[in-house]
Design a protein around this motif. Structure first.
Motif, short mmCIF file in Angstrom:
data_model
loop_
_atom_site.label_atom_id
_atom_site.label_comp_id
_atom_site.label_asym_id
_atom_site.label_seq_id
_atom_site.Cartn_x
_atom_site.Cartn_y
_atom_site.Cartn_z
N LYS A 1 0.81 -1.21 0.00
CA LYS A 1 0.00 0.00 0.00
C LYS A 1 0.85 1.27 0.00
O LYS A 1 0.36 2.35 -0.34
N ASP A 2 2.11 1.16 0.36
CA ASP A 2 3.01 2.31 0.36
C ASP A 2 3.74 2.42 -0.97
O ASP A 2 3.81 1.47 -1.75
N ASN A 3 4.29 3.60 -1.21
CA ASN A 3 5.19 3.77 -2.35
C ASN A 3 6.12 4.94 -2.05
O ASN A 3 5.96 5.63 -1.04
N GLY A 4 7.10 5.12 -2.92
CA GLY A 4 8.08 6.18 -2.69
C GLY A 4 8.74 6.59 -3.99
O GLY A 4 8.61 5.92 -5.02
N ILE A 5 9.45 7.71 -3.93
CA ILE A 5 10.17 8.24 -5.09
C ILE A 5 11.58 8.60 -4.64
O ILE A 5 11.76 9.42 -3.74
N LYS A 6 12.57 7.95 -5.24
CA LYS A 6 13.98 8.20 -4.92
C LYS A 6 14.65 8.82 -6.14
O LYS A 6 14.40 8.41 -7.28
#
Length: 447
Positions: free
Chosen positions: A108-113
């Motif tokens: 359910k989480d996500n991220g941007i690196k």
């Protein structure tokens, strides 16, 4: 310059909630594009990779819209490991690399690196400048300078070929049976392929992503799946990766787990003996076990500690000219090969140690005796500051006094989740348990 969007590893949160919304991804893409464009020309490019989360489609499209609106040409890699983005950013001469992933977090989480043109993660200062651009008015490109987007079909293949070059050409892996758990994540194609092409008999686990099952009872944060497969198939080794494959846990032939500290100890010892360990030191975080520090000191080597986060490990490595570092959690950074933690390449180096020493995994994974360490997490609600309450500060001060001369205490907020992490080390197991439990109870009462 303060940062609100960025944590210890990019921007992260629950998908479709701030800051992981399509709107914010579009703004971040536009801001990053504006930050990295050197002039008004249209020759700038960015590579974007992602893991297997369902929300990756949404964020990929939003980032692409933002980036092209400021004149960046976007090269879409699809699902690839985080270290592949670092590698391909340099290889493809891109101005910027982006990985869409929440690493070991649930689906359910996500991220941007973000990665710079050198393939390394951006500094705090660069992230703060991008955040400032997000908060202001972002100037779009002129109509004739809007960027293009193109899908790169062989991104995984390029990374696979490079990863194989990091394994010693003199060594052979034929006859070795290896379990590889890809956490239903970004390495589900690359990792089994690399191991098979190098000669292993491969037992794949966690290679059927469906958008929702990344890290779900598999991968480096749930190594029981790989352990069970090792025992069931009589494998020589288990390699358990996380959702974006920048972390690894190694499992020996008995299914026992070795964390990043033991893996780093093995590599540091071998590299020092071979004259390959630059600076006579290993870089790790404040979380690494005291036993690792003692192990290194006994061999005339140093442990350089940083705050938690592999990007801070890498920054210290670059400052000091060191080539080996990482985290207890399984980030193993080898700058001779990669610009960030690479779980697959760390697994290959472990396999090289097995091939060259003739020793089973169980002997190589026990490099030092660990000092008893206990870590507990306390979740808190948004807006709360439990560590600032008078009672929590009092309990922490009393705990530090009890541990003085016998161990150490570390309490910190997670940079990626709303958690307070309470960790202590002490030879006295009863004192260790009492200390951590007392602080946890105080934090829970204040949360």
């Amino acid at each position: 310059m303060t940062r609100k969007l960025f944590g210890t590893d990019g921007v992260r949160g629950e998908a479709n909630s701030w800051p992981m919304t399509a709107e914010m991804a579009l703004k971040l893409g536009a801001a990053a594009g504006r930050y990295f464009r050197r002039d008004a020309g249209n020759g700038h490019r960015v590579v974007i990779g992602k893991d297997t989360r369902l929300s990756g489609y949404m964020l990929e499209n939003a980032l692409t819209a933002g980036l092209t609106s400021t004149g960046m040409n976007v090269l879409l890699l699809g699902p690839v490991p985080t270290p592949a983005v670092g590698y391909l950013t340099r290889s493809m001469r891109a101005d910027l690399g982006i990985m869409i992933s929440a690493s070991h977090n649930p689906a359910k989480d996500n991220g941007i690196k973000f990665f710079g043109p050198d393939g390394f993660k951006l500094s705090d200062e660069a992230e703060a400048e991008i955040e400032a651009i997000v908060a202001g008015e972002i100037r779009p490109a002129q109509p004739h300078n809007i960027g293009r987007a193109k899908r790169i079909d062989d991104g995984v293949g390029r990374y696979v070929e490079y990863a194989k070059t990091t394994f010693p050409a003199r060594d052979r892996l034929s006859g070795l049976k290896v379990v590889v758990d890809c956490a239903n994540g970004a390495a589900y194609k690359a990792a089994p392929e690399v191991l098979w092409e190098l000669g292993c008999e491969v037992i794949p686990v966690g290679v059927t992503p469906n958008g929702h099952n990344i890290n779900d009872h598999c991968g480096s944060t749930h190594p029981a799946a790989a352990s069970e497969a090792v025992l069931r198939h009589g494998a020589d080794l288990g390699i358990s990766l996380d959702g974006d494959a920048d972390r690894v846990m190694i499992l020996d032939e008995r299914g026992q787990v070795a964390d990043g500290d033991q893996i780093m100890a093995l590599f540091a010892r071998r590299w020092a003996e071979e004259g390959k360990l630059r600076g006579g030191a290993l870089v790790a975080t404040v979380m690494s076990n005291l036993g690792l520090e003692r192990f290194l000191a006994g061999r005339g080597l140093r442990l350089e500690r940083t705050k938690v986060g592999d990007r801070y490990v890498v920054e210290r490595m670059r400052e000091g000219g060191f080539n080996l570092g990482g985290e207890q959690s399984g980030h193993i950074v080898m700058t001779d090969y990669a610009t960030t933690g690479d779980g697959l390449m760390a697994g290959l180096q472990f396999l090289a140690a097995m091939a060259e020493s003739g020793q089973p995994a169980s002997e190589l994974t026990q490099q030092f005796e660990t000092v008893p360490q206990l870590l507990k997490n306390v979740r808190y609600a948004a807006g709360q500051e439990p560590l600032s309450t008078e009672n929590v500060r009092k309990v922490i001060a009393e705990a530090e006094a009890r541990l003085a001369g016998q161990g150490r205490l570390l309490i910190r907020k997670s940079g990626t989740e709303p958690l307070i992490r309470v960790m202590a080390e002490c030879e006295d197991a009863a004192l260790l348990s009492d200390t951590v439990d007392g602080i946890v109870a105080a934090v829970e009462a204040a949360a």
